[in-house]
Design a protein around this motif. Structure first.
Motif: not given
Length: 254
Positions: A75-80, A108-121, A155-163
């Motif tokens: 959801x974050x990446x589609x908006x970005x 996509x890098x910040x969202x990926x890093x944030x997700x990995x950090x949240x999952x670790x916590x 999938x976010x990149x694909x969805x952004x094409x429809x947004x």
């Protein structure tokens, strides 16, 4: 332009710029930081303890990993992607040295890093708070999460094409969100669903990832199930990457 080249320095620089924009956007940052944890807390309360505290705790944490992937990455990446496209940022970046893959990866890098950090916590703190045993195979969970990040970024990149606009991103991301929460085995195995829908749900984009996550935590999956889950995930990654190459929009929708 060569779309297959990768330069770590350029990707990091693009990621740093995207992180700065993410920090400045309070609404997006709040959603990325707080919403997954809030939803996991709500779901933990609604699950109850009918199947035992251990089973409920594991279901909550594995489902929480899926929620983080959906909310923080997808959801974050589609908006970005939509925002950068409509602001002509993507178009300007393509005129420089960065390849298409580097531009998309850097975004996509910040969202990926944030997700990995949240999952670790979530894994460490959640297991301690809910009194759940730590994952039996952390490496398998890591592989599943990385595959999930790659899949959802594509999938976010694909969805952004429809947004068309950032405001409509909540609508275009809703189908995958609902399908994943209800049918991808985020809080219960897919095989626990009715026989009529279970075979279809096994083919949903996140079903393979969640099977691998659940197996990594409990260690109870058979080799054939893991192979099938890995194949499903790989197939969806390949389909998504092809769709990005074919339909991703670099210029504003008019």
């Amino acid at each position: 332009m060569n779309t297959l080249t990768l330069n770590a320095g350029r990707i990091t620089a693009l990621g740093r710029c995207e992180l700065t924009l993410l920090v400045r956007n309070r609404a997006t940052l709040t959603l990325a930081l707080l919403m997954p944890l809030m939803m996991v807390f709500i779901l933990r309360s609604s699950l109850g303890d009918s199947d035992g505290a251990q089973a409920v705790g594991e279901a909550t944490l594995t489902g929480g990993i899926g929620m983080v992937l959906l909310l923080v990455v997808h959801m974050n990446l589609v908006s970005s992607y939509v925002a950068r496209r409509e602001e002509l940022v993507l178009k300007r970046l393509r005129t420089g040295e960065a390849s298409d893959v580097e531009i998309l990866s850097g975004t996509a890098l910040p969202a990926a890093a944030l997700a990995l950090a949240q999952i670790a916590v979530l894994t460490v703190a959640g297991a301690a708070v809910l009194d759940v045993a730590m994952p039996r195979n952390p490496l398998l969970i890591l592989v599943a999460v990385l595959a999930g990040v790659l899949l959802l970024a594509a999938l976010s990149a694909v969805t952004s094409s429809l947004t068309r606009t950032v405001e409509t991103a909540g609508l275009t991301t809703l189908p995958l969100f609902l399908a994943s929460v209800l049918g991808s085995g985020m809080f219960a195995p897919v095989d626990s669903l009715p026989d009529v829908v279970a075979p279809v749900c096994e083919l949903l984009p996140l079903s393979g990832v969640m099977t691998l996550v659940r197996a990594g935590w409990s260690g109870g999956a058979a080799g054939g199930d893991l192979l099938g889950a890995g194949f499903t995930t790989l197939a969806w990654i390949m389909i998504s990457v092809f769709a990005v190459q074919r339909w991703f929009r670099w210029e504003p929708r008019r």
